[in-house]
Structure formats: C-alpha cells, structure tokens
Design an enzyme around this catalytic site. Sequence first.
Site, PDB file in Angstrom:
ATOM      1  CD  GLU A  47      -2.961  -1.229   0.529  1.00  0.00           C
ATOM      2  OE1 GLU A  47      -3.261  -0.225  -0.171  1.00  0.00           O
ATOM      3  OE2 GLU A  47      -3.593  -2.294   0.486  1.00  0.00           O
ATOM      4  CB  THR A  48       1.460   4.138  -1.929  1.00  0.00           C
ATOM      5  OG1 THR A  48       2.589   3.328  -2.297  1.00  0.00           O
ATOM      6  CG2 THR A  48       1.910   5.575  -1.810  1.00  0.00           C
TER       7      THR A  48
END
Length: 269
Positions: free
Chosen positions: A45-46
């Site tokens: 995830e970002t």
Amino acid sequence: MIEIHVIDAFADKPFRGNPAAVCLLERYPSDQWLQQVAMEMNLSETAFLSPQQDGSYRLRWFTPTVEVDLCGHATLASAHYLWETGRVDRKQALAFHTLSGWLTASAGEDGWIRLDFPVERVTETDAPARLSDALGGAVPRFVGTNRLDLLVEVDSEEAVRGLKPNFAIMAELGVRGVLVTARSQDERYDFASRCFFPTEGIDEDPVTGSAHCALAPYWRDKLGKDRLTAIQSSARTGILKLALVDDRLHIHGQAVTVLKGSLLHLPTE
C-alpha cells in the site's frame, strides 16, 4: 519536491511488519498519478494524505494496481508519519476521511498506536469451488464471507504457516482477499493468520490490519474474549493487539520509519 516516507507498520524494529509508503499532498492530483506513484513504490500500500480545513485528513490507499476501500497498516503508518514529523502533536487524536468512512487514531504513552476501525463480521458460507486447490490442498474446517474477504479456518497454526497457495486459482474466487487462520499454539497469541490478495496485486500481505476487522470478531465468538493478541505469520511477521467495543475494533500496533525521500517528478496539473 514531494516528501515520501516508507514506514514499517505493526513492527517495533525495522524490516519487520508491513511497509507502507506515506505521501502528504496539499490536494489530490489525478488518480492516474496516484496510481503511478503506488506502482513505482511497489509496496502493498501507498497512503496519500491531504489536510482538511477542520484539522482532519483525507486518506486514500493504493496497491500497485488498484485503489482499496480499507487498509489498516497504511493508516497506522500515516498516523505515525503525522506525529513523527511534528505536523500534529502526539497528544492530539487524528481523524481520517476514507472510502470506509471516518477512521481515527490515537497515540499511547507506551508508543503503541490505536486505530478505531469498523467490525466486518463474516457469515458462514459454502466453500467456493476449488478453494482447497487455491490453498495448495489445505482442507478448510470453516468458511465465512463478508463484503470484502473470505475467512478460512484450518486445523492448526502449523497448517497456516505451511500453506503454499495457488494464486492463479485464488484470484478466481471472486473476493478481495482470503484470510486463513487457526488458533495459535503459542500462549502469547490467541490466533494466527496469513492473508492473500492476488486480485489486488498482492499475493501475500505481510500484516493486514483490515483483515482483523473480520478475524477479531470471529475469534471473540470462538474464544469468548473481547481482547485478543494476534500474530500474522508472514515472512516478516507482525503483532496486533485487538479490543472489540460494540461494532468497532480497536487495533493497536507500533511503527518504525525506515526511509525518507522526495518525489522528483510532480503531477503536471
């Protein structure tokens, strides 16, 4: 330049838990640019934060391939980022506006961060065709589903650790993810899990806060405990302390910053 940090969430030391990139933006550029950054970071995830006038933050999460509705470890990393960089005082709770509604985070004096997340209960269902094949031959003893994931209990923690999933088959099951769990054989933990999300570009997620929105109420009903300690048995491993309060789940975890950098190629609009 735009600052970006990589933070190991659900970890008390570097290179454990689940890494998330965190990026603070005054406003959101195009979704295409956000997705390109997440693809470049190539982490599960970002997180992209944007401050609001009322002191809250909009928070969006992207895997390398898609935007997701709910993510625990990148929320934990985002809270850690805001406090560690001094943008918000640690005594001040944080509020995030997300695709799953309002989520909050508060910092404990012991260094642990508490997230307030929705409970995502599962209901028992028939096992999808080829589920056992997707799990590399493991035989489920319980299968349940909710709006996000499939929860599968197997016979032992050893079976969880030994899973060798077939991700091509798993991606055809029609769910966001597959959460495989068993009661822990280690007295320090109540249950163990591993979590797989091949449809979202993440074959195995190292530590998944959002998965525990389903796992925690499932194990509360089995063990009769509102407070639980969980281990996610990926190669990196992560520990979560969990407390169920009505229809909310308090997820407690730690975080460590491992990298600070700048994006040199900015959105054009």
